[in-house]
Design a protein around this motif. Structure first.
Motif, PDB file in Angstrom:
ATOM      1  N   ASP A  74      11.501  -0.934  17.582  1.00  0.00           N
ATOM      2  CA  ASP A  74      10.948  -0.869  16.227  1.00  0.00           C
ATOM      3  C   ASP A  74       9.439  -1.096  16.154  1.00  0.00           C
ATOM      4  O   ASP A  74       8.845  -0.943  15.091  1.00  0.00           O
ATOM      5  CB  ASP A  74      11.630  -1.903  15.326  1.00  0.00           C
ATOM      6  N   ARG A  75       8.816  -1.456  17.243  1.00  0.00           N
ATOM      7  CA  ARG A  75       7.419  -1.894  17.196  1.00  0.00           C
ATOM      8  C   ARG A  75       6.445  -0.845  16.681  1.00  0.00           C
ATOM      9  O   ARG A  75       5.372  -1.183  16.196  1.00  0.00           O
ATOM     10  CB  ARG A  75       6.979  -2.419  18.541  1.00  0.00           C
ATOM     11  N   ASP A  76       6.771   0.432  16.790  1.00  0.00           N
ATOM     12  CA  ASP A  76       5.863   1.489  16.348  1.00  0.00           C
ATOM     13  C   ASP A  76       6.246   2.080  15.003  1.00  0.00           C
ATOM     14  O   ASP A  76       5.823   3.185  14.665  1.00  0.00           O
ATOM     15  CB  ASP A  76       5.807   2.605  17.399  1.00  0.00           C
ATOM     16  N   THR A  77       7.044   1.355  14.230  1.00  0.00           N
ATOM     17  CA  THR A  77       7.452   1.832  12.912  1.00  0.00           C
ATOM     18  C   THR A  77       7.144   0.777  11.854  1.00  0.00           C
ATOM     19  O   THR A  77       7.099  -0.420  12.145  1.00  0.00           O
ATOM     20  CB  THR A  77       8.962   2.150  12.869  1.00  0.00           C
ATOM     21  N   ALA A  78       6.954   1.240  10.648  1.00  0.00           N
ATOM     22  CA  ALA A  78       6.693   0.320   9.539  1.00  0.00           C
ATOM     23  C   ALA A  78       7.928  -0.538   9.283  1.00  0.00           C
ATOM     24  O   ALA A  78       9.056  -0.118   9.528  1.00  0.00           O
ATOM     25  CB  ALA A  78       6.343   1.113   8.283  1.00  0.00           C
ATOM     26  N   MET A  79       7.695  -1.721   8.811  1.00  0.00           N
ATOM     27  CA  MET A  79       8.789  -2.595   8.390  1.00  0.00           C
ATOM     28  C   MET A  79       8.613  -2.859   6.895  1.00  0.00           C
ATOM     29  O   MET A  79       7.526  -2.653   6.347  1.00  0.00           O
ATOM     30  CB  MET A  79       8.790  -3.886   9.200  1.00  0.00           C
ATOM     31  N   PRO A  80       9.642  -3.288   6.199  1.00  0.00           N
ATOM     32  CA  PRO A  80       9.536  -3.495   4.748  1.00  0.00           C
ATOM     33  C   PRO A  80       8.377  -4.414   4.359  1.00  0.00           C
ATOM     34  O   PRO A  80       7.735  -4.216   3.329  1.00  0.00           O
ATOM     35  CB  PRO A  80      10.885  -4.102   4.370  1.00  0.00           C
ATOM     36  N   GLN A  81       8.057  -5.415   5.181  1.00  0.00           N
ATOM     37  CA  GLN A  81       6.991  -6.365   4.871  1.00  0.00           C
ATOM     38  C   GLN A  81       5.604  -5.729   4.914  1.00  0.00           C
ATOM     39  O   GLN A  81       4.647  -6.305   4.388  1.00  0.00           O
ATOM     40  CB  GLN A  81       7.061  -7.563   5.816  1.00  0.00           C
ATOM     41  N   CYS A  82       5.470  -4.539   5.468  1.00  0.00           N
ATOM     42  CA  CYS A  82       4.192  -3.820   5.438  1.00  0.00           C
ATOM     43  C   CYS A  82       3.764  -3.551   3.995  1.00  0.00           C
ATOM     44  O   CYS A  82       2.578  -3.358   3.726  1.00  0.00           O
ATOM     45  CB  CYS A  82       4.285  -2.508   6.208  1.00  0.00           C
ATOM     46  N   ARG A  83       4.707  -3.561   3.095  1.00  0.00           N
ATOM     47  CA  ARG A  83       4.424  -3.360   1.671  1.00  0.00           C
ATOM     48  C   ARG A  83       3.433  -4.403   1.138  1.00  0.00           C
ATOM     49  O   ARG A  83       2.714  -4.161   0.173  1.00  0.00           O
ATOM     50  CB  ARG A  83       5.743  -3.448   0.898  1.00  0.00           C
ATOM     51  N   LEU A  84       3.366  -5.563   1.772  1.00  0.00           N
ATOM     52  CA  LEU A  84       2.510  -6.651   1.309  1.00  0.00           C
ATOM     53  C   LEU A  84       1.039  -6.458   1.685  1.00  0.00           C
ATOM     54  O   LEU A  84       0.185  -7.223   1.244  1.00  0.00           O
ATOM     55  CB  LEU A  84       3.020  -7.987   1.865  1.00  0.00           C
ATOM     56  N   CYS A  85       0.741  -5.441   2.472  1.00  0.00           N
ATOM     57  CA  CYS A  85      -0.619  -5.194   2.943  1.00  0.00           C
ATOM     58  C   CYS A  85      -1.202  -3.927   2.313  1.00  0.00           C
ATOM     59  O   CYS A  85      -0.467  -3.095   1.814  1.00  0.00           O
ATOM     60  CB  CYS A  85      -0.620  -5.079   4.465  1.00  0.00           C
ATOM     61  N   PRO A  86      -2.523  -3.774   2.367  1.00  0.00           N
ATOM     62  CA  PRO A  86      -3.155  -2.610   1.727  1.00  0.00           C
ATOM     63  C   PRO A  86      -2.898  -1.309   2.476  1.00  0.00           C
ATOM     64  O   PRO A  86      -2.693  -1.306   3.689  1.00  0.00           O
ATOM     65  CB  PRO A  86      -4.644  -2.957   1.739  1.00  0.00           C
ATOM     66  N   GLU A  87      -2.945  -0.214   1.738  1.00  0.00           N
ATOM     67  CA  GLU A  87      -2.770   1.114   2.315  1.00  0.00           C
ATOM     68  C   GLU A  87      -4.054   1.606   2.971  1.00  0.00           C
ATOM     69  O   GLU A  87      -4.025   2.527   3.776  1.00  0.00           O
ATOM     70  CB  GLU A  87      -2.338   2.113   1.241  1.00  0.00           C
ATOM     71  N   GLN A  88      -5.177   1.016   2.615  1.00  0.00           N
ATOM     72  CA  GLN A  88      -6.440   1.340   3.275  1.00  0.00           C
ATOM     73  C   GLN A  88      -7.330   0.105   3.222  1.00  0.00           C
ATOM     74  O   GLN A  88      -7.192  -0.749   2.353  1.00  0.00           O
ATOM     75  CB  GLN A  88      -7.122   2.548   2.662  1.00  0.00           C
ATOM     76  N   TYR A  89      -8.205   0.014   4.190  1.00  0.00           N
ATOM     77  CA  TYR A  89      -9.079  -1.145   4.312  1.00  0.00           C
ATOM     78  C   TYR A  89     -10.515  -0.747   4.033  1.00  0.00           C
ATOM     79  O   TYR A  89     -10.949   0.348   4.385  1.00  0.00           O
ATOM     80  CB  TYR A  89      -8.984  -1.743   5.720  1.00  0.00           C
ATOM     81  N   ARG A  90     -11.250  -1.655   3.412  1.00  0.00           N
ATOM     82  CA  ARG A  90     -12.692  -1.484   3.236  1.00  0.00           C
ATOM     83  C   ARG A  90     -13.368  -2.464   4.181  1.00  0.00           C
ATOM     84  O   ARG A  90     -13.006  -3.633   4.238  1.00  0.00           O
ATOM     85  CB  ARG A  90     -13.098  -1.801   1.800  1.00  0.00           C
ATOM     86  N   LEU A  91     -14.339  -1.971   4.895  1.00  0.00           N
ATOM     87  CA  LEU A  91     -15.076  -2.823   5.815  1.00  0.00           C
ATOM     88  C   LEU A  91     -16.218  -3.511   5.085  1.00  0.00           C
ATOM     89  O   LEU A  91     -16.837  -2.938   4.197  1.00  0.00           O
ATOM     90  CB  LEU A  91     -15.618  -2.006   6.982  1.00  0.00           C
ATOM     91  N   HIS A  92     -16.504  -4.740   5.469  1.00  0.00           N
ATOM     92  CA  HIS A  92     -17.582  -5.519   4.881  1.00  0.00           C
ATOM     93  C   HIS A  92     -18.508  -5.973   6.001  1.00  0.00           C
ATOM     94  O   HIS A  92     -18.067  -6.349   7.071  1.00  0.00           O
ATOM     95  CB  HIS A  92     -17.035  -6.742   4.138  1.00  0.00           C
TER      96      HIS A  92
END
Length: 109
Positions: free
Chosen positions: A76-94
């Motif tokens: 399963d390591r290369d697939t999304a898990m339900p908890q991925c929902r808690l993170c952003p779909e894209q990141y902004r760098l600072h």
């Protein structure tokens, strides 16, 4: 900030989706699900009841797991898990300007 994202999009955007984490003797697929419960004890984290249940449902892998459980973890390591929902779909760098002689400033791009 906890998000409500599409798990597949969040997984694909994540720079840590191969950063499996060993924490307190247990193996986690994601550093966030490993440390967020401890972080919640120290800081206020606004989560809906559904988000909290999703986090609580995650099952890390114990050192004494079965061969079948370990094989499933690796599979399963290369697939999304339900908890991925808690993170952003894209990141902004600072960019952080660091000078030990003055206060730090974060410049958003």
């Amino acid at each position: 900030v906890v998000h409500d994202s599409d798990p597949v999009l969040a997984f694909n955007a994540c720079a840590m989706h191969h950063s499996h984490t060993l924490f307190e003797g247990r193996l986690y697929r994601c550093p966030m699900v490993a440390v967020l419960p401890q972080f919640q004890k120290q800081y206020e984290v606004r989560m809906t009841q559904d988000q909290q249940q999703l986090l609580d449902q995650y099952q890390s892998l114990a050192w004494h797991c079965s061969d079948q459980e370990l094989e499933q973890f690796v599979h399963d390591r290369d697939t999304a898990m339900p908890q991925c929902r808690l993170c952003p779909e894209q990141y902004r760098l600072h960019q952080v300007d660091f000078d030990p002689g003055r206060k730090h400033r974060v410049r958003r791009s």
